[in-house]
Design a protein around this motif. Sequence first.
Motif, PDB file in Angstrom:
ATOM      1  N   ALA A 141      12.780  46.718  52.535  1.00  0.00           N
ATOM      2  CA  ALA A 141      13.591  46.759  51.332  1.00  0.00           C
ATOM      3  C   ALA A 141      13.656  45.393  50.670  1.00  0.00           C
ATOM      4  O   ALA A 141      13.814  45.304  49.466  1.00  0.00           O
ATOM      5  N   ALA A 142      13.522  44.335  51.434  1.00  0.00           N
ATOM      6  CA  ALA A 142      13.599  42.992  50.889  1.00  0.00           C
ATOM      7  C   ALA A 142      12.339  42.607  50.121  1.00  0.00           C
ATOM      8  O   ALA A 142      12.345  41.643  49.380  1.00  0.00           O
ATOM      9  N   ALA A 143      11.264  43.348  50.300  1.00  0.00           N
ATOM     10  CA  ALA A 143      10.024  43.040  49.588  1.00  0.00           C
ATOM     11  C   ALA A 143      10.232  43.241  48.094  1.00  0.00           C
ATOM     12  O   ALA A 143      10.827  44.226  47.676  1.00  0.00           O
ATOM     13  N   PRO A 144       9.755  42.303  47.260  1.00  0.00           N
ATOM     14  CA  PRO A 144       9.944  42.454  45.819  1.00  0.00           C
ATOM     15  C   PRO A 144       9.183  43.657  45.256  1.00  0.00           C
ATOM     16  O   PRO A 144       9.590  44.230  44.259  1.00  0.00           O
ATOM     17  N   ILE A 145       8.086  44.045  45.920  1.00  0.00           N
ATOM     18  CA  ILE A 145       7.306  45.214  45.541  1.00  0.00           C
ATOM     19  C   ILE A 145       6.680  45.817  46.794  1.00  0.00           C
ATOM     20  O   ILE A 145       6.669  45.184  47.849  1.00  0.00           O
ATOM     21  N   SER A 146       6.160  47.002  46.645  1.00  0.00           N
ATOM     22  CA  SER A 146       5.471  47.659  47.745  1.00  0.00           C
ATOM     23  C   SER A 146       4.183  48.257  47.194  1.00  0.00           C
ATOM     24  O   SER A 146       4.206  48.956  46.174  1.00  0.00           O
ATOM     25  N   LEU A 147       3.066  47.974  47.837  1.00  0.00           N
ATOM     26  CA  LEU A 147       1.780  48.518  47.414  1.00  0.00           C
ATOM     27  C   LEU A 147       1.103  49.191  48.594  1.00  0.00           C
ATOM     28  O   LEU A 147       1.084  48.638  49.697  1.00  0.00           O
ATOM     29  N   HIS A 192       7.335  36.085  50.962  1.00  0.00           N
ATOM     30  CA  HIS A 192       6.812  37.408  51.271  1.00  0.00           C
ATOM     31  C   HIS A 192       5.299  37.310  51.346  1.00  0.00           C
ATOM     32  O   HIS A 192       4.660  36.819  50.417  1.00  0.00           O
ATOM     33  N   VAL A 193       4.742  37.762  52.464  1.00  0.00           N
ATOM     34  CA  VAL A 193       3.296  37.731  52.657  1.00  0.00           C
ATOM     35  C   VAL A 193       2.807  39.165  52.745  1.00  0.00           C
ATOM     36  O   VAL A 193       3.362  39.977  53.486  1.00  0.00           O
ATOM     37  N   PHE A 194       1.781  39.470  51.971  1.00  0.00           N
ATOM     38  CA  PHE A 194       1.182  40.798  51.949  1.00  0.00           C
ATOM     39  C   PHE A 194      -0.258  40.666  52.429  1.00  0.00           C
ATOM     40  O   PHE A 194      -1.043  39.910  51.847  1.00  0.00           O
ATOM     41  N   LEU A 195      -0.604  41.391  53.483  1.00  0.00           N
ATOM     42  CA  LEU A 195      -1.958  41.383  54.032  1.00  0.00           C
ATOM     43  C   LEU A 195      -2.648  42.688  53.653  1.00  0.00           C
ATOM     44  O   LEU A 195      -2.095  43.768  53.878  1.00  0.00           O
ATOM     45  N   CYS A 196      -3.849  42.574  53.107  1.00  0.00           N
ATOM     46  CA  CYS A 196      -4.578  43.768  52.691  1.00  0.00           C
ATOM     47  C   CYS A 196      -5.142  44.483  53.908  1.00  0.00           C
ATOM     48  O   CYS A 196      -5.822  43.882  54.738  1.00  0.00           O
ATOM     49  N   GLN A 197      -4.837  45.780  54.007  1.00  0.00           N
ATOM     50  CA  GLN A 197      -5.315  46.580  55.132  1.00  0.00           C
ATOM     51  C   GLN A 197      -6.061  47.826  54.671  1.00  0.00           C
ATOM     52  O   GLN A 197      -6.313  48.721  55.461  1.00  0.00           O
ATOM     53  N   ARG A 198      -6.433  47.866  53.393  1.00  0.00           N
ATOM     54  CA  ARG A 198      -7.214  48.996  52.894  1.00  0.00           C
ATOM     55  C   ARG A 198      -8.634  48.905  53.436  1.00  0.00           C
ATOM     56  O   ARG A 198      -9.120  47.827  53.773  1.00  0.00           O
ATOM     57  N   ALA A 199      -9.321  50.019  53.479  1.00  0.00           N
ATOM     58  CA  ALA A 199     -10.693  50.052  53.989  1.00  0.00           C
ATOM     59  C   ALA A 199     -11.636  49.222  53.120  1.00  0.00           C
ATOM     60  O   ALA A 199     -12.600  48.645  53.615  1.00  0.00           O
TER      61      ALA A 199
END
Length: 160
Positions: free
Chosen positions: A25-31, A44-51
């Motif tokens: 919930a604390a994330a400014p966005i969710s993708l 906030h760190v976002f790591l790409c995990q898409r194929a």
Amino acid sequence: MIPRKRVRIAFIGIGLLTGMAMADAAAPISLDGWRHSTEPDDVHVFLCQRADCVFGSWVSCRTEPLDAAVPPWARRKDDSTAATVASEGDKPAMVSPPLNLNLIGRSYWIETADDGTSTYRTSSIVHDATSTFVLTSSSSDRNASWANLDRFESALQKTK
């Protein structure tokens, strides 16, 4: 009557689930396809995990109040934090971004390691009614770094 051990385990489980929900919930966005991690100083760190992700793709986001100045040390520290999270326990990536932060447009720089591999970083700032978001995108591919920055800028602009 429920044994005390089961009650303690239940409270621990509820606490862990609540903590994970609060972190998301604390994330400014969710993708979709991006794993979120909240680090110290609300980075906030976002790591790409898409194929289809390019190896080493991550995006960091620092949120500041709209009228607050972005600390001059913030981007260098945020990049170091994100690179360490992205390496997942391996040696931290070498980070040496420029000291200036382009407050009008976008910034771009290349880091070259001793072995000749390059890391491409792009950065921008997005504003909404109450906050300033400092974004940095990193990837081993120049086009992926730009595309990921575009993706996060667009997502933040849609939340306004």
